[in-house]
Design an enzyme around this catalytic site. Structure first.
Site, PDB file in Angstrom:
ATOM      1  N   CYS B  11       1.871 -12.053   6.799  1.00  0.00           N
ATOM      2  CA  CYS B  11       3.333 -12.052   6.818  1.00  0.00           C
ATOM      3  C   CYS B  11       3.773 -10.760   6.135  1.00  0.00           C
ATOM      4  O   CYS B  11       2.946  -9.915   5.794  1.00  0.00           O
ATOM      5  CB  CYS B  11       3.917 -13.283   6.121  1.00  0.00           C
ATOM      6  SG  CYS B  11       3.725 -13.314   4.336  1.00  0.00           S
ATOM      7  N   GLY B  12       5.060 -10.597   5.916  1.00  0.00           N
ATOM      8  CA  GLY B  12       5.550  -9.326   5.384  1.00  0.00           C
ATOM      9  C   GLY B  12       4.938  -8.953   4.054  1.00  0.00           C
ATOM     10  O   GLY B  12       4.522  -7.821   3.843  1.00  0.00           O
TER      11      GLY B  12
END
Lengths: 165, 94
Positions: B11-12
């Site tokens: 994810c980010g």
């Protein structure tokens, strides 16, 4: 290992950390207003505001849930004094970029901002929150709630804490 | 059963959402009797960490994945389309 005495989602949901009619013109204004409130209340240090804005710009946090579009802005623990979970229902939907596809715009109605000192907690809390929001009826009830108190009650009664692993 | 398959979950920032995604995948595959191991990383770390993984599941754009299959989805967060993505994951892990 999770500490069984640790703060749980239910402890984090506080009536004074729910804004039921946030009336702002933009995503950044919403994030700034919310993060500033956490600073004002002593949960975070001032740079947290910039950290939240920066994080959202680089890593969009909006998600299309079955009922409404939501956003889960968060930053790391650096500027957090005490953990907090701040909710805001906005009076008119705000344009956020989608987590899954930053080119996609989502009109967000509900924002949940995480400020967590204990980094390991975030998985549990986010999972609990996501499970609440996946229930279309619950999210719908939150959108229709009359005031902070009602949102608070809905969140409290619909949270099913994960068994600590 | 052979060796447990390994899934890299990105994810980010590798703080929050990948934790939830990894748990949901383990839970859903567990229900179907499939044991896997997951590792979380930032999307930008994928190219340097991908070696040895069978599959990448990510909530955000990733690049540099070579021949390793990638599933880009937020279904594990929104709840919409989980079954379809689990089928895809199972297909890739065969």
């Amino acid at each position: 290992m999770a500490n069984p005495n640790a703060l749980q989602f239910k402890d984090m949901v506080r009536e004074d950390l729910i804004l039921c009619d946030l009336n702002v013109a933009s995503r950044d204004e919403a994030l700034e207003t919310m993060a500033s409130l956490l600073v004002e209340k002593g949960y975070c240090e001032k740079p947290y505001v910039a950290a939240i804005l920066d994080r959202e710009k680089n890593h969009p946090s909006a998600l299309p849930m079955p009922g409404q579009k939501i956003a889960i802005p968060h930053a790391d623990a650096t500027y957090v004094n005490n953990s907090a979970l701040l909710f805001a229902r906005v009076t008119k939907p705000l344009e956020f970029r989608s987590m899954g596809d930053p080119d996609e715009k989502l009109q967000v109605s509900m924002i949940s901002m995480f400020a967590l000192k204990e980094k390991w907690m975030i998985g549990d809390l986010l999972e609990t929150l996501i499970n609440v929001y996946q229930d279309e009826d619950v999210l719908d009830a939150i959108m229709k709630a009359a005031d902070e108190k009602e949102i608070f009650e809905i969140l409290k009664t619909n949270v099913h804490e994960k068994q600590k692993r | 059963m052979g060796v447990k398959k390994r899934i890299l979950v990105a994810c980010g920032t590798a703080i929050a959402t990948s934790t939830v995604v990894a748990r949901k995948i383990e839970e859903e595959l567990g229900k179907r009797g499939i044991e896997i191991t997951t590792t979380q990383c930032k999307a930008t770390e994928v190219p340097s960490k991908i070696e040895g993984y069978d599959l990448v599941v990510t909530t955000t754009m990733v690049s540099g994945t070579g021949d390793i299959p990638v599933i880009h989805t937020v279904s594990f967060l929104t709840g919409i389309g989980i079954d379809k993505d689990i089928e895809k994951i199972m297909e890739y892990l065969k």
